[in-house]
Scaffold this motif. Structure first.
Motif, PDB file in Angstrom:
ATOM      1  N   VAL A 148       0.868  -1.179   0.000  1.00 22.94           N
ATOM      2  CA  VAL A 148       0.000   0.000   0.000  1.00 22.94           C
ATOM      3  C   VAL A 148       0.901   1.223   0.000  1.00 22.94           C
ATOM      4  O   VAL A 148       1.877   1.278   0.755  1.00 22.94           O
ATOM      5  N   PHE A 149       0.616   2.204  -0.855  1.00 22.91           N
ATOM      6  CA  PHE A 149       1.482   3.380  -0.942  1.00 22.91           C
ATOM      7  C   PHE A 149       0.689   4.583  -1.435  1.00 22.91           C
ATOM      8  O   PHE A 149      -0.432   4.463  -1.940  1.00 22.91           O
ATOM      9  N   SER A 150       1.281   5.760  -1.295  1.00 22.24           N
ATOM     10  CA  SER A 150       0.669   7.010  -1.749  1.00 22.24           C
ATOM     11  C   SER A 150       1.453   7.548  -2.929  1.00 22.24           C
ATOM     12  O   SER A 150       2.683   7.630  -2.884  1.00 22.24           O
ATOM     13  N   VAL A 151       0.757   7.912  -4.019  1.00 15.93           N
ATOM     14  CA  VAL A 151       1.400   8.453  -5.219  1.00 15.93           C
ATOM     15  C   VAL A 151       0.494   9.505  -5.849  1.00 15.93           C
ATOM     16  O   VAL A 151      -0.636   9.716  -5.406  1.00 15.93           O
ATOM     17  N   ASN A 152       0.987  10.155  -6.899  1.00 18.98           N
ATOM     18  CA  ASN A 152       0.135  11.043  -7.689  1.00 18.98           C
ATOM     19  C   ASN A 152      -0.239  10.339  -8.990  1.00 18.98           C
ATOM     20  O   ASN A 152       0.198   9.217  -9.252  1.00 18.98           O
ATOM     21  N   ASP A 153      -1.039  10.997  -9.818  1.00 16.07           N
ATOM     22  CA  ASP A 153      -1.517  10.369 -11.061  1.00 16.07           C
ATOM     23  C   ASP A 153      -0.375   9.988 -11.991  1.00 16.07           C
ATOM     24  O   ASP A 153      -0.400   8.932 -12.628  1.00 16.07           O
ATOM     25  N   LYS A 196       1.328   6.883 -10.756  1.00 17.29           N
ATOM     26  CA  LYS A 196       0.445   5.727 -10.951  1.00 17.29           C
ATOM     27  C   LYS A 196       0.502   5.239 -12.395  1.00 17.29           C
ATOM     28  O   LYS A 196       0.572   4.032 -12.646  1.00 17.29           O
TER      29      LYS A 196
END
Length: 277
Positions: free
Chosen positions: A234-239, A242
């Motif tokens: 699970v991670f946080s990214v921008n468009d 992605k």
């Protein structure tokens, strides 16, 4: 209306103009433009004016037209871009939209183009694709038959796959009816086609993904994690990040297909699934 596999008979992402695309879709479905207009609830005279380049479709009208061809979300978005270009009267705006078209085209053509150039793809009709992909057991039996030892011993094949004699018989008959395998009078099996390609944007992709994810869940619940390979994150990214990850997945998929293609003396059936949400 004729049932047709539009994803293989019409290469939607190569079109530059919405009118020529609609003409090709109508031809593939043996559908007249008047019939398409009626089914899309667009007045035939206005539809005719659009096709003569004397008017333009609204976004709602494009959606209604696309519905008649049961296109995927990616295909619908692409057609909407072509419609936006057709309606635009601003050169800079048109160039902006054309750049978006190029991006979408590149994204949707890169993987399948490479696969087509490297693999003997067996294209089936829409109905045949539905039959092949409605149950994961069909593809599972198909891949297991590539292995000589399993193909020559049905009892061993049944035990390896963990299925009943009845299910095995049904799947073998299904594969034979699709022309993927041949069964002679003595019951000897021969694999005629090793590769059945399901386009990424096919209406049956969702069902196929769901079938294999359910098998994965079943496998994980029964497994002691000593075989295979499992990975979750699970991670946080921008468009932008992605999209890059999706491209990496596609590149990995292509490279994996090359490893599979060059493999000799196969002795097992494996499954890989990717999900990014």
């Amino acid at each position: 209306m004729k049932t047709a596999d539009l994803t293989t008979s019409v290469d939607i992402f190569r079109f530059e103009d919405i009118r020529s695309l609609i003409v090709s879709l109508c031809e593939a479905m043996e559908l007249s433009q008047r019939q398409l207009a009626t089914r899309s609830k667009i007045h035939p005279s206005y539809f005719s004016r659009v096709m003569q380049n004397k008017a333009s479709f609204s976004q709602e009208q494009i959606f209604l037209v696309a519905e008649q061809f049961q296109l995927s979300m990616q295909q619908l978005e692409f057609i909407n871009l072509l419609g936006d270009i057709d309606r635009s009267n601003n050169f800079k705006h048109q160039q902006f939209l054309l750049n978006k078209v190029q991006e979408v085209r590149k994204k949707n053509l890169s993987l399948i183009s490479r696969l087509k150039s490297q693999n003997p793809i067996f294209h089936q009709s829409e109905e045949s694709l539905r039959t092949y992909y409605e149950d994961a057991s069909t593809a599972l039996v198909h891949m297991a038959l590539i292995i000589p030892g399993l193909r020559q011993n049905r009892e061993m094949l049944k035990q390896y796959l963990g299925i009943s004699q009845k299910i095995l018989h049904v799947e073998l008959q299904k594969l034979a009816s699709l022309g993927i395998i041949a069964i002679d009078e003595q019951g000897t099996l021969e694999v005629l086609k090793e590769w059945v390609h399901l386009p990424e944007d096919s209406p049956y992709s969702r069902k196929n993904h769901l079938n294999w994810r359910l098998r994965t869940v079943s496998k994980l619940m029964a497994s002691d994690f000593t075989e295979g390979y499992n990975f979750s994150a699970v991670f946080s990214v921008n468009d932008s990040a992605k999209e890059k990850i999706i491209e990496l997945f596609k590149d990995f998929s292509f490279k994996t297909s090359q490893v599979v293609k060059n493999c000799k003396n196969e002795d097992r059936v494996c499954h890989i699934g990717f999900d990014l949400h």
